[in-house]
Design an enzyme around this catalytic site. Structure first.
Site, PDB file in Angstrom:
ATOM      1  N   THR A   1       0.842  -1.211   0.000  1.00  0.00           N
ATOM      2  CA  THR A   1       0.000   0.000   0.000  1.00  0.00           C
ATOM      3  C   THR A   1       0.873   1.255   0.000  1.00  0.00           C
ATOM      4  O   THR A   1       0.390   2.335  -0.305  1.00  0.00           O
ATOM      5  CB  THR A   1      -0.939   0.043   1.231  1.00  0.00           C
ATOM      6  OG1 THR A   1      -0.139  -0.038   2.408  1.00  0.00           O
ATOM      7  CG2 THR A   1      -1.953  -1.084   1.223  1.00  0.00           C
ATOM      8  N   GLY A   2       2.134   1.097   0.348  1.00  0.00           N
ATOM      9  CA  GLY A   2       3.050   2.247   0.361  1.00  0.00           C
ATOM     10  C   GLY A   2       3.470   2.622  -1.051  1.00  0.00           C
ATOM     11  O   GLY A   2       3.257   1.855  -1.993  1.00  0.00           O
TER      12      GLY A   2
ATOM     13  N   ALA B   1       2.140  -2.860   8.258  1.00  0.00           N
ATOM     14  CA  ALA B   1       1.028  -3.700   8.705  1.00  0.00           C
ATOM     15  C   ALA B   1      -0.004  -3.830   7.599  1.00  0.00           C
ATOM     16  O   ALA B   1      -0.024  -3.047   6.646  1.00  0.00           O
ATOM     17  CB  ALA B   1       0.354  -3.077   9.934  1.00  0.00           C
TER      18      ALA B   1
ATOM     19  N   TYR C   1      -8.426  -7.427  12.494  1.00  0.00           N
ATOM     20  CA  TYR C   1      -7.335  -6.442  12.559  1.00  0.00           C
ATOM     21  C   TYR C   1      -7.031  -6.078  14.012  1.00  0.00           C
ATOM     22  O   TYR C   1      -5.865  -6.052  14.431  1.00  0.00           O
ATOM     23  CB  TYR C   1      -7.727  -5.196  11.751  1.00  0.00           C
ATOM     24  CG  TYR C   1      -6.833  -3.995  11.952  1.00  0.00           C
ATOM     25  CD1 TYR C   1      -5.530  -3.966  11.468  1.00  0.00           C
ATOM     26  CD2 TYR C   1      -7.303  -2.865  12.627  1.00  0.00           C
ATOM     27  CE1 TYR C   1      -4.717  -2.850  11.650  1.00  0.00           C
ATOM     28  CE2 TYR C   1      -6.503  -1.742  12.808  1.00  0.00           C
ATOM     29  CZ  TYR C   1      -5.210  -1.745  12.327  1.00  0.00           C
ATOM     30  OH  TYR C   1      -4.417  -0.640  12.507  1.00  0.00           O
TER      31      TYR C   1
ATOM     32  N   ILE D   1     -22.146   9.217   3.850  1.00  0.00           N
ATOM     33  CA  ILE D   1     -22.133   9.261   5.312  1.00  0.00           C
ATOM     34  C   ILE D   1     -22.655   7.901   5.790  1.00  0.00           C
ATOM     35  O   ILE D   1     -23.871   7.674   5.866  1.00  0.00           O
ATOM     36  CB  ILE D   1     -23.024  10.409   5.859  1.00  0.00           C
ATOM     37  CG1 ILE D   1     -22.722  11.752   5.187  1.00  0.00           C
ATOM     38  CG2 ILE D   1     -22.916  10.490   7.395  1.00  0.00           C
ATOM     39  CD1 ILE D   1     -21.378  12.388   5.527  1.00  0.00           C
TER      40      ILE D   1
END
Ligand code: NAD
Length: 316
Positions: A35-36, A75, A143, A202
């Site tokens: 994800t980096g 992570a 998680y 929302i």
């Protein structure tokens, strides 16, 4: 200091890397870039593209690096992904953490800072409570379970091997470089969509049309300060919160961002997302920001919007 930052190409990790370099420390990064992003990486770091579960690779980095400390940010970070893929989540967050801890013992690394989650680890924090570190953990998502397991291992290595460890439980972190395309990171998602005039959802706290869940939003620079203090051995307790103690609903966050972006984006009421805790607010610790108050939400959001606005401008 020589510091190894895992996940240093990610949102929070890359800010920690920048702050360490600014103070003149030497920094190594391992990140598998799942994800980096490479563009988050400061060119001054020694970067190795590596999965933290790769024992041999980690051993090689540690034996060459002679690190004083490891700042463990890498992570699997998504609650939604953890529910879909609990095995992968545990493999990265538990096994990956143990691989690093073992390497610390083997190569004589003295200090370990662990990025944990205050937002998920306590489960529901009903009004008017504010979670304190002694509160019983009630992990709901895989998680939260894997992060709690990681903490338990960190504490075990501290006890058995004398590793000087600090656990930082972050609330909901926001700021520049957060990925707006993930399944978490509402500030980044809303900011990018609002700057494009796209509608935002929302998600309900309970029923469609309510103000949404309540979260404690902490600015990334405050989290960076905490990590630097911990890496320098200036935080003596085993566990700290990186938080503000202020609860904000999704709707009121959206209203604030609407005002800051000048957007006309529509707010679409959607159902409660399964697995999301309704409310999470944590007691802040002034020690982690060097005695200063946490960055006010209005100020942090303003800085974040400016960053996203510049990014959008540059990409055109
Ligand atoms: P992020 O996804 O931007 O950063 C995580 C980094 O870890 C990424 O660069 C990714 O490529 C890397 N990574 C993932 N799996 C890896 C593996 N197996 N091996 C090597 N590198 C791997 O997320 P973030 O928001 O910067 O999160 C940083 C840390 O903070 C994480 O430990 C996360 O659980 C924790 N945290 C974040 C928040 C938040 O609100 N962002 C809240 C609580 C805790």
């Amino acid at each position: 200091m020589r510091v190894l930052v895992t996940g240093g190409a990610g949102f929070i990790g890359s800010h920690i890397v920048d702050a360490l370099l600014k103070e003149g420390h030497e920094v190594g990064v391992i990140d598998d870039l799942s994800t980096g992003r490479r563009e988050n990486l400061n060119p001054l770091v020694h970067f190795v593209e590596l999965d933290i579960r790769n024992e041999e690779g980690v051993a090689e980095v540690m034996s060459n690096g002679h690190f004083d400390a490891v700042c463990h940010q890498a992570a699997q970070t998504s609650v939604v992904v953890s529910t879909r893929e609990p095995l992968r989540d545990a493999s990265i967050n538990v096994i990956g953490t143990i691989v690093l801890l073992e390497a610390c013992v083997r190569f004589g690394v003295k200090r370990f800072v662990f990025a944990s989650t205050g937002g998920a680890i306590y489960g529901e924090v009903p009004e008017p409570e504010i979670a304190k570190p002694g509160r019983k953990e009630k992990p709901i998502s895989p998680y939260a379970c894997s992060k709690l397991a990681g903490e338990v291992y960190v504490q075990r290595y501290a006890r058995e091997h004398g590793l000087q460890a600090t656990i930082l439980r972050y609330a909901n972190v926001y700021g520049p470089r957060q990925d707006p395309h993930g399944e978490a990171g509402v500030v980044a998602i809303f900011t990018e969509r609002m700057l494009r005039g796209e509608p935002v959802r929302i998600n309900a706290r309970r029923s469609v049309g309510d103000d949404g869940c309540v979260r404690d939003y902490v600015y990334v620079e405050d989290v960076v300060k905490a990590n630097l203090l911990a890496l320098k051995g200036k935080l003596s307790a085993p566990i700290y919160h990186c938080a503000t103690g202020r609860g904000t609903t999704t709707r009121s966050l959206a209203e604030m961002l609407k005002a800051l972006t000048g957007s006309t984006s529509e707010m679409i009421p959607t159902p409660h997302r399964p697995g999301d805790v309704e409310r999470s607010v944590l007691e802040p610790h002034p020690e982690v920001t060097g005695g200063e108050a946490p960055t006010p939400l209005e100020q942090g959001l303003k800085l974040t919007v400016e960053w996203f606005r510049n990014k959008a401008h540059l990409s055109h």
